[in-house]
Design a protein around this motif. Sequence first.
Motif, PDB file in Angstrom:
ATOM      1  N   ASP A   1       1.116  -1.546   0.218  1.00 16.79           N
ATOM      2  CA  ASP A   1       0.051   0.533  -0.039  1.00 16.79           C
ATOM      3  C   ASP A   1       0.947   0.983  -0.053  1.00 16.79           C
ATOM      4  O   ASP A   1       2.222   0.946   0.691  1.00 16.79           O
ATOM      5  N   PHE A   2       0.819   2.317  -0.599  1.00 18.76           N
ATOM      6  CA  PHE A   2       0.929   3.781  -0.162  1.00 18.76           C
ATOM      7  C   PHE A   2      -0.047   4.597   0.039  1.00 18.76           C
ATOM      8  O   PHE A   2      -1.501   4.744  -0.880  1.00 18.76           O
ATOM      9  N   ASP A   3      -0.244   5.670   1.062  1.00 20.10           N
ATOM     10  CA  ASP A   3      -1.031   6.368   1.379  1.00 20.10           C
ATOM     11  C   ASP A   3      -0.080   8.030   0.383  1.00 20.10           C
ATOM     12  O   ASP A   3       0.927   8.092   0.618  1.00 20.10           O
ATOM     13  N   ALA A   4      -0.659   9.014   0.760  1.00 19.25           N
ATOM     14  CA  ALA A   4       0.126   9.848  -0.067  1.00 19.25           C
ATOM     15  C   ALA A   4      -1.051  11.600   1.125  1.00 19.25           C
ATOM     16  O   ALA A   4      -2.202  11.014   0.832  1.00 19.25           O
ATOM     17  N   ARG A   5      -0.347  12.360   1.502  1.00 18.79           N
ATOM     18  CA  ARG A   5      -1.109  13.304   2.098  1.00 18.79           C
ATOM     19  C   ARG A   5       0.132  14.526   2.342  1.00 18.79           C
ATOM     20  O   ARG A   5       0.396  14.825   2.346  1.00 18.79           O
ATOM     21  N   PHE A   6      -0.899  15.639   1.555  1.00 21.95           N
ATOM     22  CA  PHE A   6      -0.693  17.101   1.417  1.00 21.95           C
ATOM     23  C   PHE A   6      -1.385  17.612   2.286  1.00 21.95           C
ATOM     24  O   PHE A   6      -2.686  18.005   3.186  1.00 21.95           O
ATOM     25  N   ARG A   7      -0.382  18.799   2.916  1.00 22.11           N
ATOM     26  CA  ARG A   7      -1.511  19.426   4.103  1.00 22.11           C
ATOM     27  C   ARG A   7      -0.077  21.021   4.413  1.00 22.11           C
ATOM     28  O   ARG A   7       0.445  21.456   3.330  1.00 22.11           O
TER      29      ARG A   7
ATOM     30  N   LEU B   1      -5.475  19.141   5.607  1.00 18.40           N
ATOM     31  CA  LEU B   1      -4.833  17.787   5.199  1.00 18.40           C
ATOM     32  C   LEU B   1      -5.948  17.074   4.749  1.00 18.40           C
ATOM     33  O   LEU B   1      -6.310  16.159   4.680  1.00 18.40           O
ATOM     34  N   ILE B   2      -4.585  16.574   3.444  1.00 26.50           N
ATOM     35  CA  ILE B   2      -5.758  15.895   2.280  1.00 26.50           C
ATOM     36  C   ILE B   2      -5.132  14.908   2.726  1.00 26.50           C
ATOM     37  O   ILE B   2      -3.939  14.120   2.157  1.00 26.50           O
ATOM     38  N   THR B   3      -5.896  13.579   2.349  1.00 22.39           N
ATOM     39  CA  THR B   3      -5.464  12.232   2.650  1.00 22.39           C
ATOM     40  C   THR B   3      -5.408  11.383   1.264  1.00 22.39           C
ATOM     41  O   THR B   3      -7.301  11.386   1.240  1.00 22.39           O
ATOM     42  N   TYR B   4      -4.886  10.465   0.877  1.00 23.84           N
ATOM     43  CA  TYR B   4      -5.534  10.039  -0.501  1.00 23.84           C
ATOM     44  C   TYR B   4      -4.539   8.143  -0.305  1.00 23.84           C
ATOM     45  O   TYR B   4      -3.822   8.473   0.284  1.00 23.84           O
ATOM     46  N   VAL B   5      -5.798   7.089  -0.130  1.00 23.29           N
ATOM     47  CA  VAL B   5      -5.428   5.600   0.048  1.00 23.29           C
ATOM     48  C   VAL B   5      -5.805   5.295  -1.292  1.00 23.29           C
ATOM     49  O   VAL B   5      -6.303   5.356  -2.595  1.00 23.29           O
ATOM     50  N   GLN B   6      -4.940   3.759  -1.161  1.00 20.45           N
ATOM     51  CA  GLN B   6      -4.977   2.584  -2.637  1.00 20.45           C
ATOM     52  C   GLN B   6      -6.378   1.525  -2.032  1.00 20.45           C
ATOM     53  O   GLN B   6      -6.190   1.512  -0.881  1.00 20.45           O
TER      54      GLN B   6
ATOM     55  N   ASN C   1      -6.163   6.488  -6.590  1.00 21.59           N
ATOM     56  CA  ASN C   1      -6.374   5.957  -5.810  1.00 21.59           C
ATOM     57  C   ASN C   1      -7.147   6.698  -5.485  1.00 21.59           C
ATOM     58  O   ASN C   1      -8.244   6.828  -6.462  1.00 21.59           O
ATOM     59  N   ASP C   2      -7.890   7.141  -4.233  1.00 18.67           N
ATOM     60  CA  ASP C   2      -9.051   8.134  -3.653  1.00 18.67           C
ATOM     61  C   ASP C   2      -8.510   8.236  -2.913  1.00 18.67           C
ATOM     62  O   ASP C   2      -8.033   7.950  -1.782  1.00 18.67           O
ATOM     63  N   MET C   3      -9.330  10.273  -2.481  1.00 14.92           N
ATOM     64  CA  MET C   3      -9.081  10.323  -0.938  1.00 14.92           C
ATOM     65  C   MET C   3      -9.429  10.304  -0.451  1.00 14.92           C
ATOM     66  O   MET C   3     -11.159  10.033  -0.383  1.00 14.92           O
ATOM     67  N   SER C   4      -9.927   9.496   1.135  1.00 15.61           N
ATOM     68  CA  SER C   4      -9.742   9.722   1.775  1.00 15.61           C
ATOM     69  C   SER C   4     -10.501  10.595   2.860  1.00 15.61           C
ATOM     70  O   SER C   4     -11.626   9.586   3.445  1.00 15.61           O
TER      71      SER C   4
ATOM     72  N   GLY D   1     -18.304  18.175  -3.694  1.00 17.52           N
ATOM     73  CA  GLY D   1     -17.698  18.534  -5.010  1.00 17.52           C
ATOM     74  C   GLY D   1     -16.447  18.654  -5.365  1.00 17.52           C
ATOM     75  O   GLY D   1     -15.966  19.300  -5.405  1.00 17.52           O
ATOM     76  N   ILE D   2     -15.806  18.329  -4.409  1.00 17.89           N
ATOM     77  CA  ILE D   2     -14.078  18.093  -4.730  1.00 17.89           C
ATOM     78  C   ILE D   2     -14.111  16.465  -5.271  1.00 17.89           C
ATOM     79  O   ILE D   2     -14.491  14.949  -4.776  1.00 17.89           O
ATOM     80  N   PRO D   3     -13.295  16.191  -6.682  1.00 15.88           N
ATOM     81  CA  PRO D   3     -12.695  15.129  -6.937  1.00 15.88           C
ATOM     82  C   PRO D   3     -11.185  14.850  -6.730  1.00 15.88           C
ATOM     83  O   PRO D   3     -11.455  15.119  -5.710  1.00 15.88           O
ATOM     84  N   THR D   4     -11.462  13.079  -6.555  1.00 12.85           N
ATOM     85  CA  THR D   4     -10.859  12.388  -5.429  1.00 12.85           C
ATOM     86  C   THR D   4      -9.615  11.896  -6.005  1.00 12.85           C
ATOM     87  O   THR D   4      -8.842  11.353  -4.671  1.00 12.85           O
ATOM     88  N   LYS D   5      -9.129  12.434  -7.068  1.00  3.27           N
ATOM     89  CA  LYS D   5      -8.025  11.530  -7.417  1.00  3.27           C
ATOM     90  C   LYS D   5      -6.637  12.773  -7.152  1.00  3.27           C
ATOM     91  O   LYS D   5      -7.213  13.863  -6.971  1.00  3.27           O
ATOM     92  N   ILE D   6      -5.184  12.380  -7.278  1.00  3.15           N
ATOM     93  CA  ILE D   6      -4.567  12.556  -6.976  1.00  3.15           C
ATOM     94  C   ILE D   6      -4.113  13.720  -7.984  1.00  3.15           C
ATOM     95  O   ILE D   6      -3.723  15.285  -8.066  1.00  3.15           O
ATOM     96  N   ALA D   7      -4.406  12.853  -9.592  1.00  2.00           N
ATOM     97  CA  ALA D   7      -3.837  14.059 -10.432  1.00  2.00           C
ATOM     98  C   ALA D   7      -4.729  15.358 -10.149  1.00  2.00           C
ATOM     99  O   ALA D   7      -4.074  16.616 -10.591  1.00  2.00           O
TER     100      ALA D   7
END
Length: 816
Positions: free
Chosen positions: A368-374, A416-421, A475-478, A540-546
Amino acid sequence: MTTRSARLAALRASVALLGLWSAAVPALAGDPQAAGNRIPPPVNRPVVDEIAEAGEILVTGDRPIAESEQAALSFQRESDSLVSVVSSDAIGRLPDQNIAQAISRLPGIAVQRDQGQARYVSVRGAPNRWTTISVDGINIVSPEGRETRFDSIPSAIATRVVVEKAITPATSGETIAGNVDIITRSPFDYDGLYVAARGGAGINDLGGRPVFEGSLVLSDTFDVGGGQLGLLFSGSYYQRGMETDNFENDWEVVNQDRRPGSETNVWAREIENKFYRLTRKNWSTTGRLEWQPNTTNKIFFTSIYSIFTDDEYRDNYRLDTDDQQGRVPNSTLPCPVPPSPLPAPNTTGYADVCIGNSPFDGTVYGIDFDARFRTTAYRQSVWTSTLGGDHDVDDWQVMWRANFTRAKDDGSQPYLITYVQPGFGSNGQGAVNRVTTTYRLRELSQHFTLNRTLREANGQLLKGPPVREFQDFPNDMSSITSTDALAVTDAWTGLAQVSRKTSLFGDTVLAAGLQYDTRTKTNTVSTLALTGTANILAAGIPTKIADLTAGGVPYNGKLPLGYSLTLFNIDTAQSFLEKAQAVRSYQPVLTDGYEVTEQALAGYVMATTGFDWGNIVWGVRVESLRNTGEGVALIGGTALPVSSESSQTFPLPSVQLNWNVADDQIIRVSLNTGASRPDYSVLRPSFVVNDGNDLIEGGNPFAVPERSVGLDLYWEWYIQPRGFFSLGVFAKKLRDVLFDPGLPEHGDALFVRQASRRIGEELLQIRGDGHDQLEQLDDLVEVHYRTPWATMSSTRLISYRRSWIFALLSGDSEAK
């Protein structure tokens, strides 16, 4: 180029404006004698007059840095305590933006840095919380609490910094390791009108972002009714922009790794890359009004405001390598010969030495990877104002101070925006949507690759084609969360001391003082949380890292990443936050809120007895503490108000001998005691009871001060004209030491999970004299909680696995 060299480059490229107008002899540092630095003037005035009468012109110069070093050593030499000193020009003319950096060159001082910037100070290797801070002799509270952040205090406010390592009865007893006293400027440090301005600019090589600094000092004195009135204003500004990146690995012992020779293996359970874009600023203003009606009396009022800001954007990608640790083969037999290059079906290869993996090199599959942007918007400020006076009345010397200090710590995190696989799946079918990585974690050459994961029919995982960026995997924003956090500490201090020279024991100065402090810290936290992909899409928030990285800046750092990266778009992230705020509101985190008040009454008597060979400073300080607190207990999902109260009184004797063994040599011997008070966050009565996990988390309102007895033995050699050499030893015996059980996680070797048996964040306190004589304890600890409506009891089992870890709460702890 390193951050330090970037600072030096900025200094070299700076444009400096230095001006000084004085009614006396011009000098860049003003009149050193007026400043109390005890430096003889560079030129004898009668000689100047004689030359002038002869019609000759004399050109003189001085060396401000060298003279300030001499002034510091002179102050240190004549001190009655064990101190290290850095004085004004050493601060003002070296590239030091904060107090931590300014004193880092002193012996026995170590600093901890963040992003290359000096932050915390450790005196002779002791924990940071045992170092206290004062301004003009008045202890103040740091915005963070007992653990002072010195990067929030610009060096421009100081004319001298004194680090006291062996305390006397006149020093607050909360000092164990040492006290850093910041001596601010006085208008009488200079002779008449004084103006000095300084400015600088440069480029930080880490990211190519600008660095600015500037300071201004304006001072003058006036004759008023036979006395003198002095006014001083100073201000400073410093800004530093930079971009940094790093690897951060979290390590663990894996229970399933049981093959012969694997006993010493420690594996990276998480491999992280973090990318920072940040701007830090310090600015300060200082004002001082001082009246000297005559040479034996003065009254002054000084006010200082200093603020440190830290605005940071962080991209954080994390590989969760131990995601499927439970599937690791746990055989104790040697690896098969020949070994298989691929993991067993439905396993990831984590901690599997039989496929050629080691803690530092290898390949793991389908993890698994996760991505966090803050972003963070930290603000720390101190406003301290003092009204005081010094008076000589006949044979008595009287000193008094009244101080108010407000310290603010704003730890807000706007988003803090978090994405998971997707998940692995019970039979590993989900692994094809996850990462396979080949890693190398050796020294500075760390890197890892991103590859697709292939799966055979029997469940065996294979390494697939390379992938350019994390966002190319499913991936999806969790979640998207936002935090408002503010801690405010208000402190009032009253201090008075009288002293007189007597004939006791031949030549003794007796001093007695009384000090009262009251400090109240209030902490509030509220959070906004929008979780779940469906709820995020509905806002109304898209859920992909891209979607978040579109239009972002490509990574241009120098780490050998092994993959490509686009930094997240700041404007897009802000728009996501605004959409989340439209559908969710901020809610208070009740158990993080508290109010703690500390009242301290102290009295001391001290004597300085002089001899032909030196002096002895001896005396005792008695401190009486009273702590009260209000918070919230969350028990079984029910929030209830809780209050607490505790008190203690203790003496703190000390004696110090200063022996002048030669004109240029001193031996100092000190026997001293101290009592470092628990931090306000430790004293909070808030806690959470989780019966399902047998877990209590919160504060310890009954924690007592950490007591110390110290012995110092130092030899100091003052080498003319400006040399110094010292050799010393010291020892401290401690008891009632606060112990933080949040230890690094190493599987079951320490805790089943980190802090899974923790009581409080810094709750556990080691009792008794042998501070490192820890023993195993399996005990039942009974804690009572009392509220206005009911009294409840809860019993928790504390069990630790190593003989050198223990927790002991003697008796019952009762909140009132």
